[in-house]
Design a protein around this motif. Structure first.
Motif: not given
Ligand code: GGG
Length: 353
Positions: A75-76, A105, A131, A138, A245, A278, A281
């Motif tokens: 995750a970021v 997803r 998606r 984006y 999303d 995953p 986030g």
């Molecule tokens: N697991 C990935 C992560 O950190 N998702 C956080 C997030 O907000 N991602 C935005 C996206 O999927 O476009």
């Protein structure tokens, strides 16, 4: 014996915690199914940025990753250290430049998971949000005029191409053919009168080529309501980047926890590595506490092995995950249990082994 070169990018927050468990379960799968994972871990993210002039990943990170068989991301985001719109950039760039234009997803209500919806049982919710992952809302195009001044103007441009819309819809139709034969498309063409009208038109043009699939479009606001009121209606749900999303987080909550929701960012042509992560986030508020649910990450690793052709291993990983559910002592607090992140990983690895 197959050897898979996998780039691990645990990232920030609980991304690090859950990636450890996904790797643990992958090691159990290696032993049982006879393949090997040659793992290379990249410590990119906010901690890396603190020591590298504010760069969350090195400038040549795409070049570094492009020859791997797959990428696994935790995750970021760690907003106290760095703005989220900066930490997300490598993920968006991988999706776009590695042509991972499909984001799968799945959201299935599993035995042992508790949905917040009354009267729904396992089997009642079984959908996949498909998606569009490479363009739409984006594209990170736009700008700010008179930044931080009272009359600031900001422009955020969405780009939807006919090619992009058609290929994601076709992917959705083909997927629906392998499932219950139903496709719902998210639109908002009453208000977004250019882009979403094109989505509607492309759907209308190609739907007759798939007479065996029942297709319909829904305004995304109404679709969100239907997800809550009658989720059993939905099988394959195709949506633009932003809508997908949002809808996939909603779907994840409906099936009991975002901690169960896996995802695959697919380059269907295999010209670049695909990326598995995953849906959740980085959850900085619970990072490092040992309470994050690693199941979404473990299931994402299973999707990765499936995509790489290790179908038996992927099915066994999913089966072991399912067997771990239902008992409070082997589920994390988000599912009403008392187990720690590593206990869940240990249990699934043990069941798999
Ligand atoms: N697991 C990935 C992560 O950190 N998702 C956080 C997030 O907000 N991602 C935005 C996206 O999927 O476009």
């Amino acid at each position: 014996m197959s050897d898979y070169r996998i780039a691990f990018y645990p990232g920030d927050g609980i991304g690090v915690d859950v990636t450890v468990e996904a790797r643990k379960v992958l090691r159990a799968a290696e032993k049982r199914f006879g393949f090997t994972v040659s793992a290379v871990e990249f410590p990119w993210g906010c901690a890396y940025a603190a020591e590298n002039g504010g760069q969350v990943a090195p400038p040549d990170f795409l070049e570094t990753l492009k020859d791997f068989d797959a990428i696994f991301l935790g995750a970021v985001g760690m907003p106290e250290l760095m703005p989220d719109h900066v930490t997300l950039i490598p993920l968006i760039r991988m999706r776009q430049e590695f042509e991972q234009y499909v984001c799968l997803r799945p959201a299935t209500l599993l035995p042992g998971a508790r949905t917040p919806l009354a009267d729904k049982k396992p089997g009642d919710i079984d959908m996949v949000v498909v998606r569009e992952n490479s363009e739409g809302e984006y594209t990170m195009m736009g700008g700010n005029f008179k930044q931080n001044m009272p009359d600031e103007v900001s422009i955020q441009t969405s780009i939807h191409t006919r090619k992009g819309v058609e290929r994601i819809l076709r992917y959705g139709f083909e997927l629906a053919r392998t499932r219950r034969g139903k496709l719902a498309m998210a639109t908002k063409s009453n208000a977004l009168n250019y882009a979403m009208v094109m989505w509607d038109n492309v759907l209308a043009e190609i739907a007759p080529e798939y007479p065996d699939v029942e297709s319909a479009k829904f305004h995304v606001d109404a679709l969100s309501m239907h997800f809550v009121r009658c989720p059993e209606r939905f099988d394959v749900v195709v949506a633009s980047n932003l809508f997908g999303d949002i809808l996939s987080d909603l779907a994840g909550a409906l099936v009991g926890s975002l901690g169960l929701a896996p995802s695959a960012n697919i380059n269907p042509e295999h010209t670049f590595p695909s990326l598995f992560e995953p849906v959740h986030g980085s959850a900085p508020d619970i990072a490092g506490q040992g309470i994050a649910n690693p199941i979404a990450a473990i299931r994402s690793a299973a999707m990765m092995m499936d995509f790489l052709g290790e179908t038996d291993a992927a099915n066994a990983m999913e089966k072991a995950m399912l067997a771990s559910l239902g008992d409070d002592g082997s589920m994390t607090p988000d599912l009403g249990g008392t187990a720690t992140t590593s206990e869940v990983g240990d249990r699934i690895a043990e069941l798999l082994g």
